[in-house]
Design an enzyme around this catalytic site. Structure first.
Site, PDB file in Angstrom:
ATOM      1  N   GLU A 338      21.580  10.930 -41.623  1.00 46.45           N
ATOM      2  CA  GLU A 338      21.591  11.716 -40.391  1.00 46.45           C
ATOM      3  C   GLU A 338      20.731  12.967 -40.547  1.00 46.45           C
ATOM      4  OE1 GLU A 338      25.031  11.905 -37.322  1.00 46.45           O
ATOM      5  OE2 GLU A 338      25.267  13.698 -38.575  1.00 46.45           O
ATOM      6  N   HIS A 369      29.516  -7.501 -59.808  1.00 44.59           N
ATOM      7  CA  HIS A 369      29.750  -8.913 -59.498  1.00 44.59           C
ATOM      8  C   HIS A 369      29.413  -9.233 -58.052  1.00 44.59           C
ATOM      9  CE1 HIS A 369      31.760  -9.659 -63.374  1.00 44.59           C
ATOM     10  NE2 HIS A 369      32.153  -8.395 -63.243  1.00 44.59           N
ATOM     11  N   LYS A 479      25.349   7.031 -27.281  1.00 44.44           N
ATOM     12  CA  LYS A 479      26.547   7.587 -26.642  1.00 44.44           C
ATOM     13  C   LYS A 479      26.368   7.666 -25.132  1.00 44.44           C
ATOM     14  CE  LYS A 479      26.940  11.399 -29.133  1.00 44.44           C
ATOM     15  NZ  LYS A 479      27.527  12.646 -29.689  1.00 44.44           N
TER      16      LYS A 479
END
Length: 507
Positions: A338, A369, A479
């Site tokens: 950000e 793994h 948004k």
């Protein structure tokens, strides 16, 4: 201060960086018997080993010239002074005032706000809200990621209160907490810079309804506001003693040092929170005072820019060999991506070099793994970081922690050395970079220093790229469109795919 002070000098310095000779890590160790001492930095109770990066005296000289061309000293001084370096929003950047750095008035204000937080914590401890066992902390982004990291890392065994952090607007997140908490013994902290954040306010309303449903007489009286807009919290009926302000000039991803850190301070106790601040301040002093070639955040940024701009790396991995730091990669995703995930410089021009790495990671030994196959034998260059504590805090057989550390050290060695094999599928190319960060033990001071290290590294990367690390306009469009869909799902302006999704799910 000029935005881009000297573009010609910056371009020349970048050319010098790009022209540096390429040597393998093995060659660098063979040619310099002092390499280890030169690229290990010990400060603020942390040990940084940069020796498995392709940094050498030639590259350090070139990068120091780039620092000078970018007017780094002046920009760092402005950061420490709390000046208006967030130029796109015409805002000061003052999160460091929470750690005692900045204009005297800002530092005094931070101390006042910390004192208010301490007073409220002492009142809770003294029974002012009756018996309290739980705190439900509601926020999103920086209002949640920082507190969640601190609580998970530092209060697993010694938390004074049971704290849950809810950020997702998905109702399942709240319901999981409701199943575990007694509403009559719960306080609710609502963290929002503006105190209008849609997801946070919706979650807060649902938490109030949960309390009412279970017969809590005054749910509003059990709400605590953490905000830079105390007037808005007052409008909602929250008493001044339960409003913990922080400065408007503190960005969300830098806010855990402020009243946003309240849930961690409550769970840790005030002394623990103070140690966190002191650890951050110790790293501040190191970043301000140490020469570039022995300055941990600056060296890390040099490596970042070398691997990104010169070697073409697109991601870097953060692997904590400590279960308590499992949330650190998520926290750093916001801090780094950000802050520096931008495409234009301070003058509004497209930048010449790749911006922030894609930050990702996991917990060792689980990650070995899952993703280390790609790190060892894949075609992509991925600089990685190992983070570990020398001392264990568990009470199990010491072989557990010894195995954890040996795996961390072995992975770094294997990435660097590689191994030839007649069968290409079993051959390891090696020469893959890593940094190892060690602390004696994971405590508030060490975690505070570690977080401040990443903050200063992010800032340094931003200066080298010529960008503003303190705005985040990239989060706004999505948004706005979410509001548009919610308010007018029939809107014909959306693309055909989005209209089909709305028709399938929202009508």
């Amino acid at each position: 201060m000029a935005r881009i002070a000297n573009k010609a000098a910056i371009d020349a310095a970048w050319k010098q960086v790009s022209a540096c000779s390429e040597k393998t890590l093995k060659q660098l160790f063979e040619e310099d018997s002092n390499r280890l001492s030169g690229l290990v930095v010990e400060t603020a109770k942390l040990r940084f080993d940069f020796s498995k990066n392709h940094l050498d005296s030639q590259k350090l000289t070139a990068f120091k010239k780039l620092l000078e061309a970018c007017d780094f000293d002046a920009r760092r001084k402005a950061l420490f002074a709390g000046e208006k370096i967030n130029i796109t929003e015409d805002r000061a950047v003052e999160h460091m005032a929470e750690r005692g750095q900045g204009a005297p008035a800002s530092v005094a204000r931070a101390k006042e706000y910390h004192a208010r937080m301490r007073t409220l914590i002492e009142a809770i401890d003294a029974g002012a809200f009756g018996e309290v066992k739980h705190l439900l902390h509601i926020g999103i982004g920086g209002s949640a990621l920082g507190p969640k990291l601190l609580i998970d890392a530092l209060t697993r065994e010694s938390g004074r209160y049971d704290v849950a952090v809810v950020s997702n607007v998905d109702g399942q997140a709240l319901e999981e907490v409701f199943k575990k908490f007694n509403p009559h013994k719960t306080l609710i902290a609502v963290a929002s810079k503006t105190f209008t954040t849609a997801e946070t306010m919706l979650n807060a309303e649902s938490a109030m309804e949960w309390m009412k449903k279970h017969g809590v007489e005054d749910p509003q009286g059990r709400m605590i506001a953490l905000t830079a807009n105390p007037a808005k919290a007052s409008e909602m009926g929250i008493d001044d003693t339960r409003i913990l302000p922080f400065a408007e000039s503190i960005g969300g991803r830098y806010s855990l040092w402020s009243s946003i850190g309240f849930p961690a301070a409550l769970a840790l106790g005030w002394e623990g929170f103070q140690q966190l601040l002191e650890g951050g301040a110790a790293m501040d002093r190191h970043f301000l005072e140490a020469a570039p070639e022995k300055n941990a955040p600056i060296l890390a940024a040099f490596a970042d820019q070398y691997y990104s701009a010169v070697r073409g790396a697109q991601t870097h991995g953060i692997f904590a060999y400590d279960e308590r730091l499992q949330l650190l990669p998520f926290y750093l995703q916001q801090l780094e991506m950000e802050s520096n995930g931008k495409r234009v410089d301070l003058d509004g021009n497209l930048i010449d070099h790749p911006s922030a790495f894609i930050t990702w990671g996991g917990v060792g030994t689980d990650a070995q793994h899952a993703v280390f196959q790609l790190l060892h034998q894949g075609t992509r260059l991925v600089p990685i970081e190992f983070i570990a504590a020398i001392k264990a805090d568990d009470t199990l057989n010491p072989v557990h922690h010894k195995t954890l550390l040996t795996n961390a050290f072995a992975q770094g060695a294997a990435l660097m050395s590689g191994r030839d094999n007649k069968d290409p599928a079993r051959s390891y190319p090696g020469d893959r970079p890593s940094t190892t960060i060690l602390m004696e033990e994971l405590r508030p001071a060490q975690l505070g220093a570690l977080i401040a290290f990443y903050e200063h590294r992010t800032f340094t990367n931003g200066v080298l790229l010529g960008i503003n690390s303190f705005d985040q306009f990239g989060v706004e469009l999505g948004k706005e469109m979410a509001h548009a869909i919610a308010d007018h799902p029939e809107n014909s302006d959306f693309d055909p795919s989005t209209k089909a999704l709305i028709a399938a799910a929202l009508k």
